[in-house]
Design an enzyme around this catalytic site. Structure first.
Site, PDB file in Angstrom:
ATOM      1  N   ASP A 124      41.094 -16.079 -56.315  1.00 51.68           N
ATOM      2  CA  ASP A 124      40.410 -17.423 -57.012  1.00 51.68           C
ATOM      3  C   ASP A 124      41.109 -17.664 -58.137  1.00 51.68           C
ATOM      4  O   ASP A 124      40.323 -18.117 -58.927  1.00 51.68           O
ATOM      5  CB  ASP A 124      39.005 -17.371 -56.891  1.00 51.68           C
ATOM      6  CG  ASP A 124      38.540 -17.399 -55.339  1.00 51.68           C
ATOM      7  OD1 ASP A 124      38.869 -17.883 -54.513  1.00 51.68           O
ATOM      8  OD2 ASP A 124      37.217 -16.854 -55.444  1.00 51.68           O
ATOM      9  N   ALA A 125      42.086 -17.040 -58.690  1.00 54.48           N
ATOM     10  CA  ALA A 125      42.821 -17.144 -59.852  1.00 54.48           C
ATOM     11  C   ALA A 125      44.261 -17.798 -59.981  1.00 54.48           C
ATOM     12  O   ALA A 125      44.758 -17.795 -61.095  1.00 54.48           O
ATOM     13  CB  ALA A 125      42.868 -15.606 -60.489  1.00 54.48           C
TER      14      ALA A 125
END
Length: 307
Positions: free
Chosen positions: A251-252
């Site tokens: 999620d980056a």
């Protein structure tokens, strides 16, 4: 631009066909003049021209859209003629020229959550997204019927549960099946429409710049699992969704689009989930559209989005 309406492809009229040039490189004087001069010499009628410079990184970005009918040769020759121009901007330049008359392809990865899938199927059927859905791959079979009703192939690839013996080996086998199913279609976009499985690093690398995820929080807040539960426990007043490119860092990846909706102390986790789904649908649809329209330029872990 070609879209799918049910099982029938709709081809963009020749009068509306466009060539899109995107480029990023170290900034310097004369880039805009050189590109504009090249397009003018080619007889290209410019319909859109967008520019952005990052002073701190000394980096330049542009997106140019020209009327295809104004160029007296095809897109392959346009690329060949522009290549030496792009080379003038140094070895770190990245660029491409695309043709809206060439169909773009997408594959969706799903699990049991239907809301993002329903939304994308509806938008494609209505001709609202410039893409042909080649296939949907699910790790559960529940969504097969709605997918096939839209004339799109559905493939069920089961993933092992938490108590499965040799679970990691079984997961690796499942991801290999997914990889092969995706490879057959060579899609421009692999959309994780609430797939809820963490891609292995090898797939992240192979699908870099094409794998798009929708995460149900306003990243970087509440990354990982159960973000609505995390948000409720923290007592936040806004919840959101984030469309981003997938990287090995959970999620980056580079963010394409985000949006939020207000909540208050009376909202339960269930309320947040229900209201958050509306934001997830919109954010994913916007992000996918901008990706397909070559509006997103990635630089490091950031993006420039020419909306």
């Amino acid at each position: 631009m070609t879209v799918r309406h049910g099982t029938m492809p709709l081809v963009e009229p020749a009068a509306d066909r466009r060539y899109i040039l995107t480029l990023s490189c170290p900034d310097r004087t004369g880039i805009v003049a050189r590109i504009s001069g090249f397009l003018a010499e080619a007889g290209a009628w410019i319909l859109e021209a967008a520019y952005h410079a990052e002073p701190e990184e000394n980096w330049f970005f542009t997106r140019q859209v020209v009327r295809a009918s104004s160029v007296p040769f095809n897109v392959d020759e346009l690329r060949a003629r522009f290549a030496p121009v792009a080379a003038e901007f140094g070895p770190d330049v990245t660029w491409q020229v695309t043709d809206t008359g060439a169909v773009k392809r997408a594959v969706l990865l799903v699990t049991k959550e239907p809301h993002c899938l329903h939304d994308l199927l509806g938008r494609v059927s209505a001709g609202e997204l410039p893409v042909r859905l080649e296939a949907v791959i699910g790790n559960h079979p529940e969504l097969a019927e709605i997918v096939r009703a839209h004339g799109v192939a559905f493939h069920h690839v089961p993933f092992p549960g938490a108590g499965t013996r040799d679970r990691e080996a079984a997961r690796a086998d499942a991801f290999e099946q997914v990889r092969e199913l995706v490879r057959v279609h060579d899609p421009h976009a692999i959309v994780l429409a609430r797939f809820m499985q963490i891609l292995p690093a090898q797939l992240c690398a192979g699908w870099a710049g094409r794998a798009i995820n929708i995460h149900h929080s306003f990243l970087p807040s509440f990354a990982g699992a159960r973000p609505y539960h995390q948000a409720h426990a923290r007592g936040v007043k806004l919840i959101g969704a984030t469309c981003h490119y997938v990287t090995p860092d959970l999620d980056a990846g580079p963010i394409i689009e985000q949006d939020v909706i207000r909540v208050d102390h009376g909202d339960t986790v269930g309320d947040m989930v229900r209201r958050g789904r509306d934001i997830e649908r919109l954010v994913l649809a916007r992000g996918l559209r901008w990706h397909l329209e070559d509006r997103v330029l990635v630089h490091g872990n950031k993006t420039v989005v020419f909306r």
